[in-house]
Design a protein around this motif. Structure first.
Motif, PDB file in Angstrom:
ATOM      1  N   LEU A  29      48.805  23.020   7.710  1.00  0.00           N
ATOM      2  CA  LEU A  29      49.672  24.109   7.287  1.00  0.00           C
ATOM      3  C   LEU A  29      49.314  25.342   8.081  1.00  0.00           C
ATOM      4  N   PRO A  30      50.293  25.996   8.681  1.00  0.00           N
ATOM      5  CA  PRO A  30      49.994  27.206   9.455  1.00  0.00           C
ATOM      6  C   PRO A  30      49.209  28.197   8.603  1.00  0.00           C
ATOM      7  N   SER A  31      48.075  28.623   9.120  1.00  0.00           N
ATOM      8  CA  SER A  31      47.214  29.509   8.347  1.00  0.00           C
ATOM      9  C   SER A  31      46.702  30.629   9.244  1.00  0.00           C
ATOM     10  N   ALA A  43      51.297  20.103  -5.722  1.00  0.00           N
ATOM     11  CA  ALA A  43      51.997  19.487  -6.848  1.00  0.00           C
ATOM     12  C   ALA A  43      53.043  18.531  -6.277  1.00  0.00           C
ATOM     13  N   LEU A  44      53.177  17.377  -6.889  1.00  0.00           N
ATOM     14  CA  LEU A  44      54.129  16.365  -6.451  1.00  0.00           C
ATOM     15  C   LEU A  44      55.297  16.320  -7.425  1.00  0.00           C
ATOM     16  N   ASP A  45      56.529  16.303  -6.890  1.00  0.00           N
ATOM     17  CA  ASP A  45      57.696  16.233  -7.757  1.00  0.00           C
ATOM     18  C   ASP A  45      58.896  15.679  -6.985  1.00  0.00           C
ATOM     19  N   ASN A  46      59.482  14.617  -7.487  1.00  0.00           N
ATOM     20  CA  ASN A  46      60.731  14.053  -6.946  1.00  0.00           C
ATOM     21  C   ASN A  46      60.721  13.882  -5.430  1.00  0.00           C
ATOM     22  N   GLY A  47      59.677  13.301  -4.885  1.00  0.00           N
ATOM     23  CA  GLY A  47      59.628  13.020  -3.459  1.00  0.00           C
ATOM     24  C   GLY A  47      59.227  14.188  -2.582  1.00  0.00           C
ATOM     25  N   SER A  48      58.840  15.301  -3.197  1.00  0.00           N
ATOM     26  CA  SER A  48      58.376  16.468  -2.436  1.00  0.00           C
ATOM     27  C   SER A  48      56.978  16.860  -2.885  1.00  0.00           C
ATOM     28  N   ILE A  49      56.213  17.362  -1.948  1.00  0.00           N
ATOM     29  CA  ILE A  49      54.910  17.936  -2.263  1.00  0.00           C
ATOM     30  C   ILE A  49      55.029  19.432  -2.048  1.00  0.00           C
ATOM     31  N   PHE A  50      54.651  20.191  -3.059  1.00  0.00           N
ATOM     32  CA  PHE A  50      54.628  21.639  -2.940  1.00  0.00           C
ATOM     33  C   PHE A  50      53.171  22.019  -2.719  1.00  0.00           C
ATOM     34  N   ALA A  51      52.909  22.746  -1.646  1.00  0.00           N
ATOM     35  CA  ALA A  51      51.539  23.097  -1.273  1.00  0.00           C
ATOM     36  C   ALA A  51      51.449  24.600  -1.052  1.00  0.00           C
ATOM     37  N   HIS A  52      50.383  25.188  -1.569  1.00  0.00           N
ATOM     38  CA  HIS A  52      50.159  26.630  -1.412  1.00  0.00           C
ATOM     39  C   HIS A  52      48.795  26.842  -0.767  1.00  0.00           C
ATOM     40  N   THR A  53      48.763  27.703   0.232  1.00  0.00           N
ATOM     41  CA  THR A  53      47.508  28.123   0.837  1.00  0.00           C
ATOM     42  C   THR A  53      47.681  29.521   1.421  1.00  0.00           C
ATOM     43  N   VAL A  54      46.701  30.355   1.232  1.00  0.00           N
ATOM     44  CA  VAL A  54      46.638  31.702   1.795  1.00  0.00           C
ATOM     45  C   VAL A  54      47.957  32.470   1.648  1.00  0.00           C
ATOM     46  N   GLY A  55      48.513  32.459   0.429  1.00  0.00           N
ATOM     47  CA  GLY A  55      49.696  33.253   0.159  1.00  0.00           C
ATOM     48  C   GLY A  55      51.016  32.664   0.609  1.00  0.00           C
ATOM     49  N   ARG A  56      51.018  31.431   1.107  1.00  0.00           N
ATOM     50  CA  ARG A  56      52.257  30.798   1.562  1.00  0.00           C
ATOM     51  C   ARG A  56      52.502  29.511   0.783  1.00  0.00           C
ATOM     52  N   LEU A  57      53.776  29.285   0.471  1.00  0.00           N
ATOM     53  CA  LEU A  57      54.186  28.081  -0.240  1.00  0.00           C
ATOM     54  C   LEU A  57      54.999  27.200   0.698  1.00  0.00           C
ATOM     55  N   TYR A  58      54.685  25.901   0.707  1.00  0.00           N
ATOM     56  CA  TYR A  58      55.367  24.937   1.567  1.00  0.00           C
ATOM     57  C   TYR A  58      55.929  23.810   0.720  1.00  0.00           C
ATOM     58  N   CYS A  59      57.039  23.241   1.184  1.00  0.00           N
ATOM     59  CA  CYS A  59      57.593  22.031   0.591  1.00  0.00           C
ATOM     60  C   CYS A  59      57.550  20.959   1.675  1.00  0.00           C
ATOM     61  N   LEU A  60      56.843  19.865   1.396  1.00  0.00           N
ATOM     62  CA  LEU A  60      56.700  18.767   2.347  1.00  0.00           C
ATOM     63  C   LEU A  60      57.363  17.512   1.805  1.00  0.00           C
ATOM     64  N   ASP A  61      57.881  16.693   2.700  1.00  0.00           N
ATOM     65  CA  ASP A  61      58.387  15.389   2.320  1.00  0.00           C
ATOM     66  C   ASP A  61      57.189  14.500   1.976  1.00  0.00           C
ATOM     67  N   ALA A  62      57.187  13.895   0.787  1.00  0.00           N
ATOM     68  CA  ALA A  62      56.040  13.110   0.334  1.00  0.00           C
ATOM     69  C   ALA A  62      55.817  11.840   1.150  1.00  0.00           C
ATOM     70  N   THR A  64      56.612  11.460   4.545  1.00  0.00           N
ATOM     71  CA  THR A  64      56.313  11.700   5.964  1.00  0.00           C
ATOM     72  C   THR A  64      55.394  12.889   6.220  1.00  0.00           C
ATOM     73  N   GLY A  65      55.320  13.823   5.271  1.00  0.00           N
ATOM     74  CA  GLY A  65      54.528  15.034   5.474  1.00  0.00           C
ATOM     75  C   GLY A  65      55.247  16.118   6.260  1.00  0.00           C
ATOM     76  N   ILE A  66      56.482  15.880   6.612  1.00  0.00           N
ATOM     77  CA  ILE A  66      57.251  16.876   7.361  1.00  0.00           C
ATOM     78  C   ILE A  66      57.532  18.082   6.465  1.00  0.00           C
ATOM     79  N   ILE A  67      57.325  19.293   7.007  1.00  0.00           N
ATOM     80  CA  ILE A  67      57.583  20.514   6.255  1.00  0.00           C
ATOM     81  C   ILE A  67      59.092  20.718   6.153  1.00  0.00           C
ATOM     82  N   LYS A  68      59.606  20.742   4.922  1.00  0.00           N
ATOM     83  CA  LYS A  68      61.034  20.966   4.679  1.00  0.00           C
ATOM     84  C   LYS A  68      61.371  22.455   4.700  1.00  0.00           C
ATOM     85  N   TRP A  69      60.495  23.258   4.082  1.00  0.00           N
ATOM     86  CA  TRP A  69      60.689  24.706   4.072  1.00  0.00           C
ATOM     87  C   TRP A  69      59.372  25.387   3.736  1.00  0.00           C
ATOM     88  N   GLN A  70      59.352  26.702   3.965  1.00  0.00           N
ATOM     89  CA  GLN A  70      58.187  27.499   3.577  1.00  0.00           C
ATOM     90  C   GLN A  70      58.652  28.859   3.079  1.00  0.00           C
TER      91      GLN A  70
END
Length: 126
Positions: A29-31, A43-62, A64-70
């Protein structure tokens, strides 16, 4: 849906094969961390992983790991975040409780306590 175990650590999210422990995919994750800590909350929900680090929130495809949005969460700060979705803890705890009871692997009283802890509520059991 796959059978991965997801780990958030050092500005990365990893998907591990639950049977072998091998890394299936890894997403950095870009940091721009000036504080020396890159703790990742996930947090995992409906095929997406929501990840937070250093003030940024990311949504990843569960899968493939591809970042869907941030979202940079402008104006919120840089602390550690707690994440929850409508389908994450409560629903998973209910399903796990029923499966364990059917399999006879956990007594009803213990499963009620496990469920209470999983949904974040303290119950007084008499």
């Amino acid at each position: 849906m796959n059978e991965f175990l997801y780990v958030g650590l050092k500005a990365q999210v990893l998907a591990l094969d639950r049977e072998t422990g091998e890394v299936v995919w890894r997403r950095s994750l870009p940091s721009w961390n000036w504080f020396g800590d890159s703790f990742v909350t996930i947090a995992l929900d409906n095929g997406s992983i929501f990840a937070h680090t250093v003030g940024r929130l990311y949504c990843l495809d569960a899968e493939t790991g591809i970042i869907k949005w941030q979202n940079n969460l402008k104006g919120v700060g840089y602390g550690t975040a707690n994440l929850a979705t409508g389908n994450s803890w409560t629903k998973n705890a209910e399903v796990a409780q029923r499966k364990m009871q059917r399999a006879g692997k956990i007594p009803v009283l213990a499963s009620a306590l496990l469920f209470a802890v999983a949904i974040g509520r303290l119950l007084l059991l008499a």
